[in-house]
Design an enzyme around this catalytic site. Structure first.
Site, PDB file in Angstrom:
ATOM      1  N   ILE A  97      30.252  37.028  31.674  1.00 30.09           N
ATOM      2  CA  ILE A  97      29.255  37.088  32.749  1.00 30.09           C
ATOM      3  C   ILE A  97      28.485  38.409  32.682  1.00 30.09           C
ATOM      4  O   ILE A  97      27.260  38.442  32.763  1.00 30.09           O
ATOM      5  CB  ILE A  97      29.916  36.915  34.144  1.00 30.09           C
ATOM      6  CG1 ILE A  97      30.553  35.526  34.260  1.00 30.09           C
ATOM      7  CG2 ILE A  97      28.908  37.136  35.262  1.00 30.09           C
ATOM      8  CD1 ILE A  97      31.424  35.338  35.504  1.00 30.09           C
ATOM      9  N   ASN A 118      39.297  52.120  31.326  1.00 34.82           N
ATOM     10  CA  ASN A 118      40.237  51.132  31.859  1.00 34.82           C
ATOM     11  C   ASN A 118      40.438  51.497  33.324  1.00 34.82           C
ATOM     12  O   ASN A 118      40.993  52.551  33.634  1.00 34.82           O
ATOM     13  CB  ASN A 118      41.564  51.199  31.095  1.00 34.82           C
ATOM     14  CG  ASN A 118      42.549  50.151  31.577  1.00 34.82           C
ATOM     15  OD1 ASN A 118      42.456  49.675  32.712  1.00 34.82           O
ATOM     16  ND2 ASN A 118      43.481  49.778  30.728  1.00 34.82           N
ATOM     17  N   LEU A 133      33.430  42.683  38.086  1.00 38.31           N
ATOM     18  CA  LEU A 133      33.698  41.450  37.332  1.00 38.31           C
ATOM     19  C   LEU A 133      35.069  41.492  36.656  1.00 38.31           C
ATOM     20  O   LEU A 133      35.465  40.526  36.010  1.00 38.31           O
ATOM     21  CB  LEU A 133      32.632  41.294  36.239  1.00 38.31           C
ATOM     22  CG  LEU A 133      31.220  40.957  36.702  1.00 38.31           C
ATOM     23  CD1 LEU A 133      30.196  41.472  35.697  1.00 38.31           C
ATOM     24  CD2 LEU A 133      31.071  39.461  36.893  1.00 38.31           C
ATOM     25  N   TYR A 186      47.130  33.801  40.516  1.00 45.28           N
ATOM     26  CA  TYR A 186      45.730  34.245  40.383  1.00 45.28           C
ATOM     27  C   TYR A 186      44.954  33.983  41.674  1.00 45.28           C
ATOM     28  O   TYR A 186      44.346  34.883  42.255  1.00 45.28           O
ATOM     29  CB  TYR A 186      45.100  33.496  39.204  1.00 45.28           C
ATOM     30  CG  TYR A 186      43.605  33.671  39.050  1.00 45.28           C
ATOM     31  CD1 TYR A 186      43.064  34.895  38.666  1.00 45.28           C
ATOM     32  CD2 TYR A 186      42.738  32.597  39.235  1.00 45.28           C
ATOM     33  CE1 TYR A 186      41.695  35.041  38.492  1.00 45.28           C
ATOM     34  CE2 TYR A 186      41.370  32.731  39.057  1.00 45.28           C
ATOM     35  CZ  TYR A 186      40.850  33.963  38.686  1.00 45.28           C
ATOM     36  OH  TYR A 186      39.503  34.104  38.517  1.00 45.28           O
ATOM     37  N   ASN A 219      33.251  27.339  37.480  1.00 44.64           N
ATOM     38  CA  ASN A 219      33.160  27.005  36.048  1.00 44.64           C
ATOM     39  C   ASN A 219      31.789  27.286  35.441  1.00 44.64           C
ATOM     40  O   ASN A 219      31.024  26.381  35.134  1.00 44.64           O
ATOM     41  CB  ASN A 219      33.545  25.530  35.819  1.00 44.64           C
ATOM     42  CG  ASN A 219      34.970  25.262  36.252  1.00 44.64           C
ATOM     43  OD1 ASN A 219      35.897  25.886  35.767  1.00 44.64           O
ATOM     44  ND2 ASN A 219      35.137  24.364  37.211  1.00 44.64           N
ATOM     45  N   TRP A 220      31.500  28.562  35.266  1.00 35.70           N
ATOM     46  CA  TRP A 220      30.269  28.995  34.604  1.00 35.70           C
ATOM     47  C   TRP A 220      30.505  28.910  33.106  1.00 35.70           C
ATOM     48  O   TRP A 220      31.481  29.493  32.607  1.00 35.70           O
ATOM     49  CB  TRP A 220      29.931  30.440  34.974  1.00 35.70           C
ATOM     50  CG  TRP A 220      29.650  30.653  36.439  1.00 35.70           C
ATOM     51  CD1 TRP A 220      29.851  29.777  37.462  1.00 35.70           C
ATOM     52  CD2 TRP A 220      29.124  31.843  37.038  1.00 35.70           C
ATOM     53  NE1 TRP A 220      29.474  30.343  38.658  1.00 35.70           N
ATOM     54  CE2 TRP A 220      29.029  31.610  38.421  1.00 35.70           C
ATOM     55  CE3 TRP A 220      28.724  33.073  36.527  1.00 35.70           C
ATOM     56  CZ2 TRP A 220      28.548  32.576  39.313  1.00 35.70           C
ATOM     57  CZ3 TRP A 220      28.254  34.035  37.405  1.00 35.70           C
ATOM     58  CH2 TRP A 220      28.161  33.793  38.785  1.00 35.70           C
ATOM     59  N   ASP A 249      48.044  22.137  39.404  1.00 36.21           N
ATOM     60  CA  ASP A 249      46.586  22.158  39.276  1.00 36.21           C
ATOM     61  C   ASP A 249      45.903  21.707  40.543  1.00 36.21           C
ATOM     62  O   ASP A 249      46.488  21.015  41.368  1.00 36.21           O
ATOM     63  CB  ASP A 249      46.151  21.253  38.112  1.00 36.21           C
ATOM     64  CG  ASP A 249      44.840  21.723  37.488  1.00 36.21           C
ATOM     65  OD1 ASP A 249      44.215  22.659  38.038  1.00 36.21           O
ATOM     66  OD2 ASP A 249      44.457  21.168  36.451  1.00 36.21           O
TER      67      ASP A 249
END
Length: 390
Positions: A29, A76, A96, A185, A214-215, A337
């Site tokens: 991105i 970092n 990001l 996550y 979902n890019w 999921d």
């Protein structure tokens, strides 16, 4: 280069050049966003990341029209005292940085939680303390499962949008049980969202939260053994691309029945640009950024990608193009999921007047043309290597 005088925001006000500290600028991105900022705006970018391969072409000295407007800082963010200084120098910070590959949520849950929550804490704190604006990238995983998924399989309400369309301000966030580590996550991302929201409410932090659905597009993820670890498992698009490039069947986890929507990276970046340049409309908002028109099951995605790849590569389709694998076999113990992920677009449409444009077929054609052009030769060599060394 874009002229500074001709550009106005959605309310007709001139857009002033700003300095943006972009954390994770070297990723998928970030690289597309940096390109757009350099080629179409007068803004300056302090690009923070550990790798710069995907933005190398933007960092060439002098010869480029934007020379001097992008600086790379190899940092970092886990343990670098320079981060606060860069945030102080900037008007806006875009975060990001994240571990965001489903295969890691199960096998590296601690890294996943640290990366998405603990490592983001100083970024939020520095923005809040120094009165700097923050655009934070979250995820559509924040929603977890839909309400509809808890209804019996053939229940008519499962088809009612009220039970599966995800809305930023009203949809509940429903995760699986703790032993399903896949939700590490989503849970870390949700907690940092809550913290950012609280900083806004209590300390006046100016924030925008982005929830990508979902890019996909060029430079997304890695192809195992070519420009990433040979043991790694990337996300679905790169997984399927890798299989297609190697002439292997595409693996469908649990039959590929999960439903997803996909949006072209270039459409999504347009939305982010509107957030950057319209703070009055974007501050305090959480935005879904996806394309509800591009909805398919993962199985349908596999079939479509196979068809598109045959077209762009000129190679015939395999006799058995897909194989079913269990989630336990593919991801390991503790995988779970979400069933459907359909974004409601009301808020972004109202605030920024934005709508996605690119159809699923077109975005797959563009992406697979790139994948084939970039990787086909390297994959052939990687496959040939063991034979050559005997």
């Amino acid at each position: 280069m874009a002229s500074t005088t001709s550009r106005v925001d959605l309310d007709g006000n001139p857009i002033k050049p700003i300095t943006i500290c972009m954390i994770g600028a070297g990723g998928f991105i970030g690289s597309h966003l940096c390109e757009k900022l350099m080629s179409e705006t007068p803004h300056t970018v302090l690009a923070v990341d550990v790798y710069n391969d995907k933005i190398k072409h933007l960092l060439e000295p002098d010869s480029l029209p934007w020379a001097g407007r992008i600086q790379f800082h190899r940092i970092n963010i886990k343990h670098d005292s320079r981060l606060e200084g860069l945030i102080k120098m900037a008007d806006l910070t875009i975060n990001l940085a994240a571990i965001c590959t489903p295969a890691d949520y199960n096998t590296r849950p601690l890294d996943t939680i640290y990366s998405n929550f603990i490592d983001a804490l100083p970024v939020v704190k520095y923005c809040s303390e120094n009165n700097k604006r923050l655009i934070h990238f979250s995820t559509c995983e924040i929603y977890g499962k839909t309400i509809g998924s808890f209804l019996p399989k053939d229940h008519p309400l499962r088809q009612d949008p009220e039970f599966y369309v995800l809305k930023e301000d009203v949809s509940p966030c429903i995760f699986g049980p703790i032993e399903k580590q896949r939700w590490s996550y989503a849970c870390a991302k949700q907690l940092i969202e809550r913290l950012i929201y609280a900083e806004g409410a209590e300390n006046g932090l100016e924030f925008t939260i982005v929830r990508p659905f979902n890019w996909i597009g060029p430079r997304m993820d890695f192809i195992p053994g070519v420009d990433g670890p040979s043991e790694g498992v990337p996300r679905v698009l790169a997984c399927f691309s890798n299989n297609l490039l190697r002439g292997e069947p595409l693996k469908l986890v649990d039959g590929g029945q999960s439903q997803r929507t996909f949006i072209y990276i270039k459409d999504a970046i347009e939305a982010v640009m509107l957030m950057i340049e319209n703070p009055a409309r974007a501050n305090g908002q959480i935005f879904n950024v996806g394309n509800p028109n591009n909805e398919v099951t993962v199985k349908q995605l596999a079939e479509m990608m196979t068809e598109v790849y045959c077209k762009v590569s000129g190679e015939p389709s395999l006799e058995v193009p897909t194989v079913d694998v269990s989630s336990k076999e593919f991801y390991g113990e503790g995988y779970d999921d979400s069933d459907k992920r359909i974004p409601d677009m009301t808020i972004i449409n109202r605030q920024l007047g934005w709508n996605p444009k690119t159809s699923l077929w077109d975005l797959l054609e563009s992406t697979l043309t790139y994948q084939h052009r970039t990787y086909a030769e390297a994959v052939k060599q990687a496959i040939a290597k063991p034979v050559a060394s005997n």
